[in-house]
Every structure is written in structure tokens, then in C-alpha cells.
Design a protein around this motif. Sequence first.
Motif, PDB file in Angstrom:
ATOM      1  N   HIS A 167       0.827  -1.211   0.000  1.00 50.53           N
ATOM      2  CA  HIS A 167       0.000   0.000   0.000  1.00 50.53           C
ATOM      3  C   HIS A 167       0.860   1.259   0.000  1.00 50.53           C
ATOM      4  O   HIS A 167       0.526   2.251  -0.659  1.00 50.53           O
ATOM      5  N   LEU A 168       1.971   1.227   0.726  1.00 50.55           N
ATOM      6  CA  LEU A 168       2.861   2.387   0.753  1.00 50.55           C
ATOM      7  C   LEU A 168       3.505   2.626  -0.612  1.00 50.55           C
ATOM      8  O   LEU A 168       3.627   3.772  -1.061  1.00 50.55           O
ATOM      9  N   LEU A 169       3.909   1.555  -1.293  1.00 49.36           N
ATOM     10  CA  LEU A 169       4.467   1.697  -2.641  1.00 49.36           C
ATOM     11  C   LEU A 169       3.426   2.304  -3.578  1.00 49.36           C
ATOM     12  O   LEU A 169       3.730   3.198  -4.372  1.00 49.36           O
ATOM     13  N   ALA A 170       2.191   1.820  -3.483  1.00 48.17           N
ATOM     14  CA  ALA A 170       1.121   2.347  -4.329  1.00 48.17           C
ATOM     15  C   ALA A 170       0.847   3.815  -4.003  1.00 48.17           C
ATOM     16  O   ALA A 170       0.677   4.639  -4.910  1.00 48.17           O
ATOM     17  N   ALA A 171       0.817   4.159  -2.719  1.00 47.50           N
ATOM     18  CA  ALA A 171       0.562   5.550  -2.320  1.00 47.50           C
ATOM     19  C   ALA A 171       1.679   6.467  -2.805  1.00 47.50           C
ATOM     20  O   ALA A 171       1.421   7.577  -3.280  1.00 47.50           O
ATOM     21  N   ALA A 172       2.917   6.006  -2.701  1.00 46.41           N
ATOM     22  CA  ALA A 172       4.051   6.812  -3.173  1.00 46.41           C
ATOM     23  C   ALA A 172       3.951   7.011  -4.686  1.00 46.41           C
ATOM     24  O   ALA A 172       4.176   8.119  -5.194  1.00 46.41           O
ATOM     25  N   GLY A 173       3.594   5.961  -5.413  1.00 48.45           N
ATOM     26  CA  GLY A 173       3.435   6.066  -6.867  1.00 48.45           C
ATOM     27  C   GLY A 173       2.339   7.048  -7.241  1.00 48.45           C
ATOM     28  O   GLY A 173       2.499   7.855  -8.160  1.00 48.45           O
ATOM     29  N   ARG A 174       1.218   6.996  -6.519  1.00 43.58           N
ATOM     30  CA  ARG A 174       0.125   7.936  -6.788  1.00 43.58           C
ATOM     31  C   ARG A 174       0.565   9.372  -6.506  1.00 43.58           C
ATOM     32  O   ARG A 174       0.242  10.292  -7.261  1.00 43.58           O
ATOM     33  N   ALA A 175       1.325   9.567  -5.417  1.00 42.83           N
ATOM     34  CA  ALA A 175       1.799  10.912  -5.082  1.00 42.83           C
ATOM     35  C   ALA A 175       2.696  11.458  -6.187  1.00 42.83           C
ATOM     36  O   ALA A 175       2.571  12.615  -6.590  1.00 42.83           O
ATOM     37  N   VAL A 176       3.588  10.618  -6.690  1.00 46.73           N
ATOM     38  CA  VAL A 176       4.466  11.033  -7.785  1.00 46.73           C
ATOM     39  C   VAL A 176       3.627  11.392  -9.005  1.00 46.73           C
ATOM     40  O   VAL A 176       3.837  12.440  -9.622  1.00 46.73           O
ATOM     41  N   ASP A 177       2.670  10.540  -9.353  1.00 47.10           N
ATOM     42  CA  ASP A 177       1.821  10.794 -10.517  1.00 47.10           C
ATOM     43  C   ASP A 177       1.071  12.118 -10.383  1.00 47.10           C
ATOM     44  O   ASP A 177       1.006  12.906 -11.329  1.00 47.10           O
ATOM     45  N   VAL A 178       0.501  12.379  -9.209  1.00 42.03           N
ATOM     46  CA  VAL A 178      -0.271  13.607  -8.998  1.00 42.03           C
ATOM     47  C   VAL A 178       0.631  14.834  -9.102  1.00 42.03           C
ATOM     48  O   VAL A 178       0.303  15.803  -9.803  1.00 42.03           O
ATOM     49  N   LEU A 179       1.770  14.802  -8.427  1.00 43.80           N
ATOM     50  CA  LEU A 179       2.663  15.960  -8.440  1.00 43.80           C
ATOM     51  C   LEU A 179       3.240  16.225  -9.826  1.00 43.80           C
ATOM     52  O   LEU A 179       3.332  17.380 -10.262  1.00 43.80           O
ATOM     53  N   LEU A 180       3.617  15.161 -10.528  1.00 43.63           N
ATOM     54  CA  LEU A 180       4.135  15.350 -11.891  1.00 43.63           C
ATOM     55  C   LEU A 180       3.035  15.828 -12.835  1.00 43.63           C
ATOM     56  O   LEU A 180       3.280  16.677 -13.701  1.00 43.63           O
ATOM     57  N   ALA A 181       1.829  15.296 -12.677  1.00 44.84           N
ATOM     58  CA  ALA A 181       0.715  15.711 -13.533  1.00 44.84           C
ATOM     59  C   ALA A 181       0.397  17.193 -13.320  1.00 44.84           C
ATOM     60  O   ALA A 181       0.125  17.913 -14.292  1.00 44.84           O
ATOM     61  N   GLU A 182       0.437  17.649 -12.066  1.00 43.19           N
ATOM     62  CA  GLU A 182       0.192  19.075 -11.803  1.00 43.19           C
ATOM     63  C   GLU A 182       1.201  19.943 -12.536  1.00 43.19           C
ATOM     64  O   GLU A 182       0.852  20.952 -13.147  1.00 43.19           O
TER      65      GLU A 182
END
Length: 153
Positions: free
Chosen positions: A17-32
Motif C-alpha cells: 500500500h505504501l508503494l502504491a501511495a508513493a506512486g500515486r503521489a508522484v503521478d499527482v505531483l508530476l501531472a500538476e
Amino acid sequence: MYDRGSGSSSPAEQTVHLLAAAGRAVDVLLAERSDARGMSPRHVTVLRTLADLGPHARRDLAERMDAPPADVTRVIDDLLAQGLVQDMVVTIGGRHEVVTLTPAGTAALGAVQDDTLSVQNVLLASLTKGERTQLHYLLRRVCATAARAGAAR
């Protein structure tokens, strides 16, 4: 994002879950950051592919990206309108439209790479240089294992 008190008490499940959450955070920040530049992840992928592998025919670029040709054509048209790529007709072995990166495209890709470094610095701010190095090494191993298992491209 991560709430220490919620979820499973199983360390293995927490890690996933932590790996998935970190991946989502990266995706959101890069997408912004990409959105602020008027680019989608596909725009960035086209620029990176052209920078890394050189000019490509539109059809070959779509195949390499494993994306529908119509979607890649729209992205290329956007990049052409912004002056980040150029296309030319090549008639070797048939007629092909070849897309290549322009100097402005190289600069835009540099800005995207700066954004990536910025996101990394935000997310890893609490880690020491040694911990960042160790994390990088461990993530490379995890990703290599995922690739061997067929879970990553």
C-alpha cells in the motif's frame, strides 16, 4: 495519502500500500507540473522517446508507446503547434512522416526533468543523501523483480 493509523497491521500488506501511495503521489505531483506546462504524460513520453531514440515515424512512435495511433497523432499535432517537434516527409522505402525534436522541445524536456527533480526533492525531503541512495537501489531491485514477473514494462 498515508495515514499511519489506518489499514492492515501486516507489514507486507502495508509495504504494498505504501508503494502504491508513493506512486500515486508522484503521478499527482508530476501531472500538476505537466498540466501547468500544457502537457499530458503522453506529451512527455513522446518528447522523451524522440530525445532518447531519435526521429520516429508516427506509426512507429505509436507502436513504441503502445498507444492508439489516433491518440499519438493528437499529441504530435499538439507538440507541432507548440513548436516542440517538427515533422518531415521521408520517401525511403515508401512515404513516411518522421517526427523529430526541435531545440524548443529539448528545452521543454529539460524543464520536465527539472520538475521531476523537484518532485523527488519534495517527496524525499525527510531522507538523508545516504537514505536516498539506498532507496534508489532498493526500488531498482523491486522494479527489476516486477519486470521479471511481467508486472512492469
